[in-house]
Each structure stands twice: as C-alpha cells, then as structure tokens.
Design an enzyme around this catalytic site. Structure first.
Site, PDB file in Angstrom:
ATOM      1  N   SER A 183       3.456   6.010  -6.279  1.00 35.91           N
ATOM      2  CA  SER A 183       3.918   6.297  -7.594  1.00 35.91           C
ATOM      3  C   SER A 183       3.846   7.625  -7.802  1.00 35.91           C
ATOM      4  O   SER A 183       4.478   8.486  -8.654  1.00 35.91           O
ATOM      5  CB  SER A 183       3.544   5.410  -8.895  1.00 35.91           C
ATOM      6  OG  SER A 183       2.267   5.486  -8.996  1.00 35.91           O
ATOM      7  N   THR A 189      -4.783   2.918  -3.818  1.00 37.04           N
ATOM      8  CA  THR A 189      -3.986   1.694  -3.311  1.00 37.04           C
ATOM      9  C   THR A 189      -2.548   2.295  -3.068  1.00 37.04           C
ATOM     10  O   THR A 189      -2.220   3.245  -3.674  1.00 37.04           O
ATOM     11  CB  THR A 189      -4.056   0.562  -4.481  1.00 37.04           C
ATOM     12  OG1 THR A 189      -3.429   1.225  -5.773  1.00 37.04           O
ATOM     13  CG2 THR A 189      -5.307   0.119  -4.954  1.00 37.04           C
ATOM     14  N   THR A 209       0.342   1.104  -3.589  1.00 39.78           N
ATOM     15  CA  THR A 209       1.332   1.498  -4.894  1.00 39.78           C
ATOM     16  C   THR A 209       1.343   2.488  -5.752  1.00 39.78           C
ATOM     17  O   THR A 209       1.991   3.257  -6.186  1.00 39.78           O
ATOM     18  CB  THR A 209       1.679   0.123  -5.477  1.00 39.78           C
ATOM     19  OG1 THR A 209       1.889  -1.046  -4.556  1.00 39.78           O
ATOM     20  CG2 THR A 209       2.757   0.086  -6.341  1.00 39.78           C
ATOM     21  N   CYS A 210      -0.023   2.685  -5.878  1.00 42.31           N
ATOM     22  CA  CYS A 210      -0.537   3.799  -7.001  1.00 42.31           C
ATOM     23  C   CYS A 210      -0.172   4.972  -6.108  1.00 42.31           C
ATOM     24  O   CYS A 210       0.565   5.916  -6.829  1.00 42.31           O
ATOM     25  CB  CYS A 210      -1.755   3.459  -7.320  1.00 42.31           C
ATOM     26  SG  CYS A 210      -2.398   2.051  -8.023  1.00 42.31           S
ATOM     27  N   ALA A 211      -0.647   5.174  -5.062  1.00 42.94           N
ATOM     28  CA  ALA A 211      -0.461   6.370  -4.132  1.00 42.94           C
ATOM     29  C   ALA A 211       1.358   6.916  -4.061  1.00 42.94           C
ATOM     30  O   ALA A 211       1.709   7.957  -4.457  1.00 42.94           O
ATOM     31  CB  ALA A 211      -0.994   6.534  -3.039  1.00 42.94           C
TER      32      ALA A 211
END
Length: 168
Positions: A63, A57, A59-61
C-alpha cells in the site's frame, strides 16, 4: 466498535472511523526525523491517510508503494502513511524502496492517533496496532472518504480513495 477480520479470525477495533463531513481529529505523530506532525501542518492541502498495522508486512508495504506511485501525480495533496512502526523502521523501508512521494508518520509514542480515530485493534495478536484504513480529507480537514478494510490482509480500495479527492 468495528468488526473486521485478521487472517479470517473476527477482531474488533476500539471505535469507529470519523464520520463523513466531520472535522478530522487533530493528531500528534512522529516524522522519520523525530519531529512532530499535527493535522494543522497540512491545512490548505488535501490529505490521504494510508493507515496500517506495520510496514514490515507484505500488504502494508504494497500500500505504501502504491500510494507512493499515485502521490507523484497528485497536486495539492499529501499522502500520509501512518503506523505504530518506529520512525527508524519507516525511514529504512523508504530508503530501501526508493519511497519519496509519501510522508511516513508514526503513532509509536502513545497510540493516541489510533484511539482518536477509532481504528486501533482492541484484542488479538495485533492488539494496540492500527487496523488497515484509508481516511481522505479536504483542504479544510473535513472527512471526505473512509474505508476500514474488512479483512486486514486485503489491500484498500485505492481507486475509491483517489476518486474522493477528485470530487473535492
């Protein structure tokens, strides 16, 4: 049980993050080479746990990329990026993105990390996955800082997490 949101819809987790100044729970997570990592492996180093639902996803990537940049400047600190993604997906992402300064760890085998840290989604479309959290530990495994991001689509407070390291 923490109340957060996923795409604006209220969701809950199975518990609460570990308390500040408490000893972090031990864990058995899988590295990208399929070996096991435990909390004891990081004794003597400060640890930043960047925890998220899936590296697939946006946002995860983001971060992982952000902490990869920040980690290059941190001495005596390990940044652990933890999700329930398969180690193969984590390794593929890191290879494609040139990620070299963080360690990817997976809780895919039994989800025990998400349960013991109280951050697993308890219901909804992401049930069983990890909520977006940051947990910072000192060199002895004591919790210095935690953040459970209120809206899962939002990024964590990178600055606050890194400042907690500087104060330790």
């Amino acid at each position: 049980m923490a109340s957060i949101s996923l795409g604006g819809t209220p969701v809950t987790t199975i518990g609460e993050l570990p308390a500040i100044a408490s000893s972090a729970p031990n864990f058995n997570l899988t590295k990208t080479d399929l070996s096991t990592a435990t909390l004891a492996d990081y004794k003597g180093q400060k640890v930043v746990m960047n925890i998220f639902p899936s590296v697939d996803t946006g946002t995860c990537a983001k971060s992982v990329r952000q902490f990869n940049e920040e980690a290059a400047e941190l001495e005596g600190t390990k940044v652990l990026c933890i999700s329930r993604d398969l180690p193969f997906a984590q390794q593929r992402f890191c290879g494609a993105e040139g990620i070299e300064n963080v360690e990817m760890l997976s809780d895919f085998k039994d989800g025990s990390f998400g349960k013991s840290y109280g951050l697993e989604f308890s219901a909804g479309g992401f049930s069983g996955l990890h909520s977006r959290c940051i947990v910072v530990l000192d060199a002895n495994g004591k919790v210095l800082f935690t953040e459970q991001v209120q809206e899962t689509a939002d990024e964590p407070n990178y600055k606050a997490a890194l400042e907690a390291l500087m104060d330790a």
